[in-house]
Design an enzyme around this catalytic site. Structure first.
Site, PDB file in Angstrom:
ATOM      1  N   TRP A  11       0.834  -1.208   0.000  1.00 49.90           N
ATOM      2  CA  TRP A  11       0.000   0.000   0.000  1.00 49.90           C
ATOM      3  C   TRP A  11       0.868   1.257   0.000  1.00 49.90           C
ATOM      4  O   TRP A  11       0.390   2.349  -0.239  1.00 49.90           O
ATOM      5  CB  TRP A  11      -0.955   0.009   1.204  1.00 49.90           C
ATOM      6  CG  TRP A  11      -0.331   0.219   2.566  1.00 49.90           C
ATOM      7  CD1 TRP A  11       0.818  -0.349   3.042  1.00 49.90           C
ATOM      8  CD2 TRP A  11      -0.811   1.051   3.632  1.00 49.90           C
ATOM      9  NE1 TRP A  11       1.074   0.060   4.328  1.00 49.90           N
ATOM     10  CE2 TRP A  11       0.089   0.916   4.734  1.00 49.90           C
ATOM     11  CE3 TRP A  11      -1.909   1.883   3.787  1.00 49.90           C
ATOM     12  CZ2 TRP A  11      -0.084   1.589   5.941  1.00 49.90           C
ATOM     13  CZ3 TRP A  11      -2.079   2.554   4.994  1.00 49.90           C
ATOM     14  CH2 TRP A  11      -1.178   2.406   6.051  1.00 49.90           C
ATOM     15  N   ASP A  12       2.159   1.089   0.249  1.00 46.27           N
ATOM     16  CA  ASP A  12       3.108   2.202   0.227  1.00 46.27           C
ATOM     17  C   ASP A  12       2.950   3.015  -1.063  1.00 46.27           C
ATOM     18  O   ASP A  12       3.030   4.242  -1.054  1.00 46.27           O
ATOM     19  CB  ASP A  12       4.555   1.688   0.293  1.00 46.27           C
ATOM     20  CG  ASP A  12       4.824   0.796   1.493  1.00 46.27           C
ATOM     21  OD1 ASP A  12       3.915   0.062   1.904  1.00 46.27           O
ATOM     22  OD2 ASP A  12       5.964   0.794   2.001  1.00 46.27           O
ATOM     23  N   GLU A  29       0.982  -2.980  12.631  1.00 49.52           N
ATOM     24  CA  GLU A  29       1.234  -4.426  12.524  1.00 49.52           C
ATOM     25  C   GLU A  29       1.782  -5.037  13.820  1.00 49.52           C
ATOM     26  O   GLU A  29       2.115  -6.215  13.831  1.00 49.52           O
ATOM     27  CB  GLU A  29       2.196  -4.686  11.355  1.00 49.52           C
ATOM     28  CG  GLU A  29       1.575  -4.333  10.022  1.00 49.52           C
ATOM     29  CD  GLU A  29       2.588  -4.340   8.886  1.00 49.52           C
ATOM     30  OE1 GLU A  29       3.802  -4.294   9.164  1.00 49.52           O
ATOM     31  OE2 GLU A  29       2.147  -4.378   7.721  1.00 49.52           O
ATOM     32  N   LYS A  47       2.862   0.368  15.973  1.00 49.79           N
ATOM     33  CA  LYS A  47       4.020   0.430  15.076  1.00 49.79           C
ATOM     34  C   LYS A  47       3.969   1.705  14.224  1.00 49.79           C
ATOM     35  O   LYS A  47       4.987   2.264  13.843  1.00 49.79           O
ATOM     36  CB  LYS A  47       3.992  -0.806  14.181  1.00 49.79           C
ATOM     37  CG  LYS A  47       5.106  -0.905  13.186  1.00 49.79           C
ATOM     38  CD  LYS A  47       5.019  -2.230  12.445  1.00 49.79           C
ATOM     39  CE  LYS A  47       6.085  -2.368  11.384  1.00 49.79           C
ATOM     40  NZ  LYS A  47       5.966  -3.635  10.656  1.00 49.79           N
ATOM     41  N   GLN A  48       2.763   2.127  13.874  1.00 49.08           N
ATOM     42  CA  GLN A  48       2.602   3.316  13.027  1.00 49.08           C
ATOM     43  C   GLN A  48       1.169   3.824  13.181  1.00 49.08           C
ATOM     44  O   GLN A  48       0.306   3.092  13.666  1.00 49.08           O
ATOM     45  CB  GLN A  48       2.910   2.982  11.573  1.00 49.08           C
ATOM     46  CG  GLN A  48       1.944   2.011  10.919  1.00 49.08           C
ATOM     47  CD  GLN A  48       2.549   1.362   9.688  1.00 49.08           C
ATOM     48  OE1 GLN A  48       3.253   0.372   9.791  1.00 49.08           O
ATOM     49  NE2 GLN A  48       2.281   1.910   8.521  1.00 49.08           N
TER      50      GLN A  48
HETATM   51  O1  IFM Z   1       3.652  -1.445   3.988  1.00 42.08           O
HETATM   52  C1  IFM Z   1       4.562  -1.362   5.027  1.00 42.08           C
HETATM   53  C2  IFM Z   1       3.840  -1.614   6.322  1.00 42.08           C
HETATM   54  O2  IFM Z   1       2.863  -0.638   6.548  1.00 42.08           O
HETATM   55  C3  IFM Z   1       4.804  -1.631   7.479  1.00 42.08           C
HETATM   56  N1  IFM Z   1       5.819  -2.641   7.234  1.00 42.08           N
HETATM   57  C4  IFM Z   1       6.578  -2.393   6.018  1.00 42.08           C
HETATM   58  C5  IFM Z   1       5.679  -2.361   4.804  1.00 42.08           C
HETATM   59  C6  IFM Z   1       6.495  -2.050   3.546  1.00 42.08           C
HETATM   60  O3  IFM Z   1       7.064  -0.793   3.639  1.00 42.08           O
END
Ligand code: IFM
Length: 719
Positions: free
Chosen positions: A329-330, A469, A581-582
């Site tokens: 999704w990046d 995640e 994590k984010q």
């Molecule tokens: O898409 C990301 C995810 O949100 C967090 N782990 C790494 C992936 C790739 O950058």
């Protein structure tokens, strides 16, 4: 553009691999890591041609390391030039962001005591993407004698030890050589052809038929102070590009030889000027931010396909083996806005990749027992799921990765970016011919995925992973559920639009996708009854069911640290805590700004920010956090997150830059500047900005394209 150079003044072998990533150059067709022409034992040399995947166990498929076209070895009076022997008296490496030319100046004393100045320069042409060039200039400083240049095409190159190539052929041709190889499983053919010429009329040329590495040699006798200029020109084609890569590469090489290095370089510079004309941003008053941002945009531009709509941008771009060249999704959520607003044709191609991979997404949905399109969490050539199920931790322990099974939000993320592209570009034809199908197919997926819970009189989506995640197998992730609801609503809106704008297409889609009135009615019910944990009194979204009951954590208690909270608490341990994590809920509020008021944003910001592992969690977090902080007028926090994100690769702040560029961070930085600091929004009356520039920024200048019209912004701070 003033601030154009990434410069390195010392050669430090301990920084070798991370700097190889930093000095990656490319042209959208391929990326080449910043290894040195002469090669070193610990290097991680790689050229990744987008779309050239081959099978491999565990991670399914990966971009294949192509023959190392940059290879060029210099011999000074019989001694091979290498910086780890003899003495490096002067060293300077420069990546020119303006035209993608990477150069290096070295004054070197050989072990036998001969001093030479050597200048290397190379580029992957932005004007002709199959054309690559290396120039080497050698000047004896304190001797006269023999200089020999060897330019090879080493094809025996691997991906971290795995050899994907089968040798097909190699050989000599007039003033050149070629190598032809083929991927073992996917049978992609790749040909590189090269020539070597010098400006010394007396030079002696030879061809060495080394197996797997056809090599051209030029030998000259140089006087003291005489400069020898040697040009290696390379062409590269694969069977993804043309029917006969060998013939095409050889013919193309003859054409570029006729043009010569200087003309090729000029054409490359002119092509880059056009690209920057649309995409450049100037920040005055903060040279570090200006350069770091331009570097980020450069890395996005060299990773984005300029002609191919069957590839995406991998999470680590084309700059390293991390994530094996897979797209996440990046691309859509973090990088695509930059392209939509400044390179709309590229954005269109990137979305076409998702259209062409609908087949893989449909197969995944079907295999899981759902309808429509369930996009792969990690996607490569076909759109089939390529997330590894298991990965080893640094201590050798294997951990199960669930993202490919249950990180579902990517399907809605892709639909979201299709709609954004439409709103910004006004490209109705794209929406009619491709975009609508993506939005409808992902809606079909959500319609079949939402679960009816009769006792509670509501729909739910259980057992997922949201953007955060650190927590897996969670129920009713607010981000996922709201994005699913949005996707279903967008599908109904698109159907309404098709009814008036493209009734024939509508009829075709209704039949092909079985869009019965019962199905559409079902979507309405799911939209109205899909549960999300939200408390109107506190205005807080609960990230997922039971999140608020997990253990509290004060991240300050763990400072100073150099590891992620997951590494400190353990994979299972982190699940028990309210540590992210984010951004997750905040990501939702970021994407759907218009739907939530400032008080809601503030409440969720206050709750979730202190619980988010912004320093060592996901690199996707800080730039978005910066954009949100700017929106909330917290400029100190905004700048702190922005500059942290901006240093990600240039200073290897996460210690993993050697795996490749953090491309999503680069896209996030563009968004932080444009939507955060400039406060750009499009209203019915056109674009408006609501600037809130960080301290010290005296000027912010950029352009964006909206519905075919370019808007220039030149913002100055009032002191
Ligand atoms: O898409 C990301 C995810 O949100 C967090 N782990 C790494 C992936 C790739 O950058």
């Amino acid at each position: 553009m003033s601030n154009n150079f990434i410069v390195e003044n010392n050669f430090l072998s301990e920084e070798l691999q991370y700097k190889e990533t930093v000095f990656t150059m490319g042209n959208g067709y391929l990326g080449t890591r910043g290894t040195f022409e002469e090669g070193y034992p610990n290097e991680n040399a790689a050229t990744l041609v987008n779309g050239v995947f081959d099978d491999i166990p565990i991670v399914y498929t990966e971009l294949v390391n192509a023959p190392n076209w940059i290879q060029l070895t210099v011999f000074i009076e019989g001694e091979r030039f290498r910086m780890d022997r003899g003495k490096v008296l002067e060293y300077r490496r420069k990546l020119n962001l303006k035209n993608g030319v990477l150069s290096r100046h070295i004054r070197w004393q050989s072990p036998a005591g001969h001093t030479v100045d050597i200048v290397f320069e190379r580029f992957a042409s932005m004007a002709q993407e199959h054309v690559l060039a290396v120039r080497c200039q050698v000047t004896p400083v304190d001797f006269s004698g023999q200089v020999v240049i060897q330019a090879g095409l080493p094809g025996h190159v691997d991906n971290d030890g795995w050899l994907h190539w089968k040798f097909l052929d190699q050989g000599q041709m007039p003033e050149g050589a070629f190598i032809e190889v083929q991927t073992k499983k996917t049978a992609h053919m790749l040909v590189e052809a090269c020539s070597l010429r010098t400006d010394d009329a007396m030079a002696v040329y030879a061809y060495q038929d080394c197996h797997w590495c056809p090599t051209l040699v030029a030998s000259s006798e140089l006087a003291l102070g005489q400069t020898l200029t040697a040009d290696k020109l390379v062409t590269i084609y694969t069977s993804r590009d043309v029917e006969s890569p060998r013939q095409t590469a050889i013919e193309a090489l003859q054409e570029v030889q006729a043009q010569g290095y200087e003309a090729l370089r000029e054409a490359n510079t002119a092509a880059w000027a056009e690209v920057w004309e649309a995409s450049n941003i100037v920040i005055e008053g903060d040279a570090a931010a200006d350069l770091a941002l331009r570097y980020s945009l450069f890395q996005l531009l060299i990773a984005a396909p300029r002609h191919d709509d069957r590839v995406s941008i991998p999470a680590k771009s084309l700059s390293g083996f991390g994530y094996r060249g897979h797209a996440f999704w990046d691309t859509e959520i973090f990088m695509l806005p930059f392209f939509i607003y400044t390179q709309p044709e590229t954005a269109r191609r990137l979305l076409l990749y998702r259209y062409h991979t609908l087949g893989g997404a449909r197969r995944k949905a079907q295999a899981e027992g759902y309808e429509g399109a369930m996009y792969a969490w990690e996607s490569a050539g076909t759109g089939d799921e390529t997330t590894p199920k298991w990965v080893p931790l640094p201590n050798g322990e294997l951990i199960r990765i669930w993202c490919g099974d249950i990180e579902l939000h990517i399907s809605a993320d892709i639909a979201y970016s299709v709609l954004l592209h439409w709103q910004v570009t006004g490209d109705d034809a794209f929406m009619r011919d491709y975009g609508a199908e993506i939005i409808l197919e992902t809606a079909r997926f959500w319609g079949s995925r939402a679960e009816w819970v009769a006792d509670l009189d509501r729909y739910e989506i259980s057992d997922v992973i949201g953007p955060d995640e650190y927590h897996d197998h969670v129920d009713n992730n607010a981000y996922t559920n709201e994005m699913a609801r949005w996707n279903l609503r967008a599908a109904l809106d698109v159907l309404e639009w098709l009814e008036t704008s493209a009734p024939d297409k509508l009829a075709q889609l209704i039949t092909a996708l079985d869009l019965t009135s019962e199905r559409l009615a079902h979507w309405e019910v799911v939209i109205n009854k899909l549960y999300v944990g939200y408390n109107p009194e506190t205005r807080l979204f609960e990230q997922f069911d039971g999140f608020f009951k997990r253990k509290g954590v004060d991240l300050a208690d763990y400072e100073p640290r150099t590891e992620s909270m997951q590494a400190l608490l353990g994979v299972e341990g982190a699940q028990e805590y309210q540590v992210l994590k984010q951004p997750d809920v905040l990501m939702l509020l970021y994407l759907h700004e218009a739907d939530y008021d400032q008080a809601t944003l503030q409440a969720n910001w206050d709750y979730y920010t202190p619980r988010t592992d912004l320093s060592y969690g996901s690199s996707l977090g800080p730039a978005i956090q910066a954009a949100l902080a700017a929106r909330m007028q917290d400029l100190e926090a905004a700048y702190h997150h922005f500059i942290h994100a901006a240093r990600t690769d240039l200073q290897d702040v996460r210690g993993n830059t050697s795996d490749g560029i953090h491309a999503a961070t680069n896209g996030g930085l563009w968004q932080a500047v444009i939507f955060g600091f400039a406060g750009l929004r499009f209203t019915g009356a056109g674009p408006v900005v609501n600037p809130r520039l960080p301290e010290g920024w005296t000027r912010l200048k950029f352009r964006v394209c909206h519905r075919g019209r370019w808007y220039d912004f030149d913002l100055s701070a009032t002191q």
